[in-house]
Design an enzyme around this catalytic site. Structure first.
Site, mmCIF file in Angstrom:
data_model
loop_
_atom_site.group_PDB
_atom_site.id
_atom_site.type_symbol
_atom_site.label_atom_id
_atom_site.label_comp_id
_atom_site.label_asym_id
_atom_site.label_seq_id
_atom_site.Cartn_x
_atom_site.Cartn_y
_atom_site.Cartn_z
ATOM 1 N N HIS A 79 43.089 36.848 46.203
ATOM 2 C CA HIS A 79 42.203 35.805 45.687
ATOM 3 C C HIS A 79 42.046 35.898 44.179
ATOM 4 O O HIS A 79 42.398 36.895 43.563
ATOM 5 C CB HIS A 79 40.842 35.844 46.390
ATOM 6 C CG HIS A 79 40.055 37.101 46.171
ATOM 7 N ND1 HIS A 79 39.334 37.333 45.026
ATOM 8 C CD2 HIS A 79 39.863 38.173 46.965
ATOM 9 C CE1 HIS A 79 38.718 38.505 45.127
ATOM 10 N NE2 HIS A 79 39.035 39.041 46.301
ATOM 11 N N CYS A 95 40.519 43.944 48.567
ATOM 12 C CA CYS A 95 41.333 42.747 48.382
ATOM 13 C C CYS A 95 42.206 42.880 47.140
ATOM 14 O O CYS A 95 42.011 43.760 46.315
ATOM 15 C CB CYS A 95 40.442 41.510 48.236
ATOM 16 S SG CYS A 95 39.685 40.983 49.784
#
Length: 120
Positions: A79, A95
């Site tokens: 992301h 992440c």
């Protein structure tokens, strides 16, 4: 027959490499998981793609940047970020963080099902 796109993430170099038919297309700097919340190693796939994910994930307006690509490991994805200074560092909760412009470019090229290999 073409193989298509694939992604390899090197955690020690903090780089995401995009391949097409086994040839390097782009290399992007990334931020990855810190010691207490390391990015998982393994073979994954992109399972969903969500522009402006914060409204979908219930987070503050800019936490996940401008794009989210979820992996087939619940809670993990590639992301954007509202903190560009975090790119190139061990800072996330597992992440893969990218500059917003980079994650948007990547999202335009890859499809759901694209293989993602994460290595130390």
């Amino acid at each position: 027959m073409p193989v298509g796109y694939s992604i390899r993430i090197d955690l020690s170099d903090r780089k995401l490499t995009l391949y097409r038919d086994n040839r390097i297309v782009r290399v992007y700097p990334v931020g990855v998981g810190k010691l207490a919340t390391q990015t998982p190693h393994g073979d994954f796939k992109i399972m969903n793609k969500v522009p402006y994910p914060n409204s979908y994930r219930g987070g503050p307006l800019t936490v996940y940047g401008t794009f989210w690509m979820g992996l087939n490991k619940l809670g993990y994805g590639i992301h954007g970020t509202n903190n560009p200074a975090s790119i190139g560092k061990y800072v996330s909760k597992g992440c893969i963080r990218m500059y917003n412009r980079d994650v948007e470019e990547l999202a335009r090229m890859v499809r759901i099902g694209t293989p993602v290999k994460i290595r130390a």
